[in-house]
Design a protein around this motif. Structure first.
Motif, PDB file in Angstrom:
ATOM      1  N   GLN A  10       0.846  -1.184   0.000  1.00  0.00           N
ATOM      2  CA  GLN A  10       0.000   0.000   0.000  1.00  0.00           C
ATOM      3  C   GLN A  10       0.883   1.236   0.000  1.00  0.00           C
ATOM      4  OE1 GLN A  10      -1.608  -1.406   3.546  1.00  0.00           O
ATOM      5  NE2 GLN A  10      -3.309  -2.503   2.613  1.00  0.00           N
ATOM      6  N   THR A  68      -2.951  10.567  -4.035  1.00  0.00           N
ATOM      7  CA  THR A  68      -3.419   9.314  -4.636  1.00  0.00           C
ATOM      8  C   THR A  68      -2.867   8.168  -3.815  1.00  0.00           C
ATOM      9  OG1 THR A  68      -1.557   9.230  -6.188  1.00  0.00           O
ATOM     10  CG2 THR A  68      -3.590  10.245  -6.968  1.00  0.00           C
ATOM     11  N   TYR A  69      -3.517   7.026  -3.879  1.00  0.00           N
ATOM     12  CA  TYR A  69      -3.093   5.888  -3.079  1.00  0.00           C
ATOM     13  C   TYR A  69      -3.280   4.619  -3.883  1.00  0.00           C
ATOM     14  CZ  TYR A  69      -8.119   5.641  -2.360  1.00  0.00           C
ATOM     15  OH  TYR A  69      -9.470   5.588  -2.572  1.00  0.00           O
ATOM     16  N   ASP A  70      -2.624   3.595  -3.441  1.00  0.00           N
ATOM     17  CA  ASP A  70      -2.719   2.317  -4.132  1.00  0.00           C
ATOM     18  C   ASP A  70      -2.994   1.230  -3.101  1.00  0.00           C
ATOM     19  OD1 ASP A  70      -0.496   0.212  -6.128  1.00  0.00           O
ATOM     20  OD2 ASP A  70      -2.679   0.399  -6.098  1.00  0.00           O
ATOM     21  N   THR A  71      -4.060   0.481  -3.291  1.00  0.00           N
ATOM     22  CA  THR A  71      -4.407  -0.590  -2.382  1.00  0.00           C
ATOM     23  C   THR A  71      -5.324  -1.572  -3.081  1.00  0.00           C
ATOM     24  OG1 THR A  71      -5.351  -1.141  -0.231  1.00  0.00           O
ATOM     25  CG2 THR A  71      -6.407   0.639  -1.445  1.00  0.00           C
ATOM     26  N   ALA A 104     -14.023   4.818   3.309  1.00  0.00           N
ATOM     27  CA  ALA A 104     -14.106   4.472   1.883  1.00  0.00           C
ATOM     28  C   ALA A 104     -15.495   4.021   1.465  1.00  0.00           C
ATOM     29  CB  ALA A 104     -13.081   3.401   1.535  1.00  0.00           C
ATOM     30  N   LYS A 144     -13.115   7.104  -5.386  1.00  0.00           N
ATOM     31  CA  LYS A 144     -12.652   5.759  -5.035  1.00  0.00           C
ATOM     32  C   LYS A 144     -12.106   5.008  -6.237  1.00  0.00           C
ATOM     33  CE  LYS A 144     -13.909   1.706  -2.306  1.00  0.00           C
ATOM     34  NZ  LYS A 144     -14.975   1.045  -1.509  1.00  0.00           N
ATOM     35  N   LYS A 193      -8.830   6.199  -7.002  1.00  0.00           N
ATOM     36  CA  LYS A 193      -7.965   6.157  -5.813  1.00  0.00           C
ATOM     37  C   LYS A 193      -7.319   7.514  -5.582  1.00  0.00           C
ATOM     38  CE  LYS A 193      -7.275   1.198  -6.166  1.00  0.00           C
ATOM     39  NZ  LYS A 193      -6.377   0.070  -6.398  1.00  0.00           N
ATOM     40  N   SER A 194      -8.177   8.506  -5.515  1.00  0.00           N
ATOM     41  CA  SER A 194      -7.748   9.886  -5.336  1.00  0.00           C
ATOM     42  C   SER A 194      -8.475  10.485  -4.147  1.00  0.00           C
ATOM     43  CB  SER A 194      -8.054  10.681  -6.605  1.00  0.00           C
ATOM     44  OG  SER A 194      -7.838  12.051  -6.419  1.00  0.00           O
TER      45      SER A 194
END
Lengths: 115, 116
Positions: A2, A24-27, A53, A70, A73-74
């Motif tokens: 993550q 931004t994220y990554d999961t 979320a 969502k 992913k922002s």
């Protein structure tokens, strides 16, 4: 793994104007939480706003609001009517629900509000 | 009520010495976290306590780092044989026990460690 990415190391805004900080994220998780923390020169990390979320409605706290996308992913933070006291480092953070719920942080955006 | 407190605020030590950093969480908070903030970096997780046990130590960078928590309250982070790369701000956070959903973590002011 993550990860959280804040692509703007530094930003500045004039007092009373509006500014948006990007995150931004990554999961691969489906249930998670997102946070924006503020760290002024005093070093004290202060929670600005949080978003679950599973909630589609964007969170709002007075002059602070988020734009949560969502699918993309922002998770951007909008500060309206900027004040001199908003000058600080802003960190975006992520945690999945369950487990230790440790926070994964971005590297931060240094925001300066100019008079 | 009182927030999370940490001591000392600043610590200067010589390479090779041991240091102890202390965290007093908010009363009633059973979860406690240690993070490290290196210059120009975001915060990285070190260890998580639930009560006196540490179910997640995955962030401790080496066996020179250890932490304990006693009485479900105060926690101490110990760094043995300090190295210059250990220089950073060490932040502690606490939260209520998780029931449903994620509890907000409240941070202390941190301890700035400088290893010469």
């Amino acid at each position: 793994a993550q990860t959280v990415t804040q692509s703007q190391p530094e930003m500045s805004v004039q007092e009373a104007e509006t500014v948006t900080l990007s995150c931004t994220y990554d999961t691969s998780e489906n249930n998670y939480y997102l946070f924006w923390y503020k760290q002024p020169p005093s070093r004290q990390m202060i929670l600005v706003i949080r978003q679950e979320a599973y909630k589609q409605q964007n969170a709002t706290e007075n002059r602070f609001s988020v734009n949560f996308q969502k699918a993309a992913k922002s998770f951007s933070l909008k500060i309206s009517d900027s004040q001199l006291g908003d000058t600080a480092m802003y960190f975006c953070a992520f945690t999945p629900q369950g487990g230790s719920e440790k926070l994964v942080f971005g590297k931060g955006t240094k925001l300066t509000v100019n008079p | 009520g009182a927030g999370v407190s940490q001591s000392p605020s600043n610590k200067v030590t010589e390479k090779g010495k041991d240091v102890e950093l202390r965290c007093d969480p908010i009363s009633g908070h059973t979860a406690l976290y240690w993070y490290r903030q290196s210059l120009g970096q975001g915060l990285e997780f070190l260890i998580y306590f639930q009560g006196n046990s540490a179910p997640d130590k995955s962030g401790l960078p080496s066996d020179r780092f250890s932490a304990e928590r006693t009485g479900g309250s105060v926690s101490t982070l110990t760094i043995q044989r300090t190295q210059q790369e250990d220089s950073a701000v060490y932040l502690c956070a606490s939260s209520l026990a998780v029931t449903s959903g994620v509890e907000t973590q409240y941070f202390g002011p941190g301890t700035r460690l400088l290893v010469l």
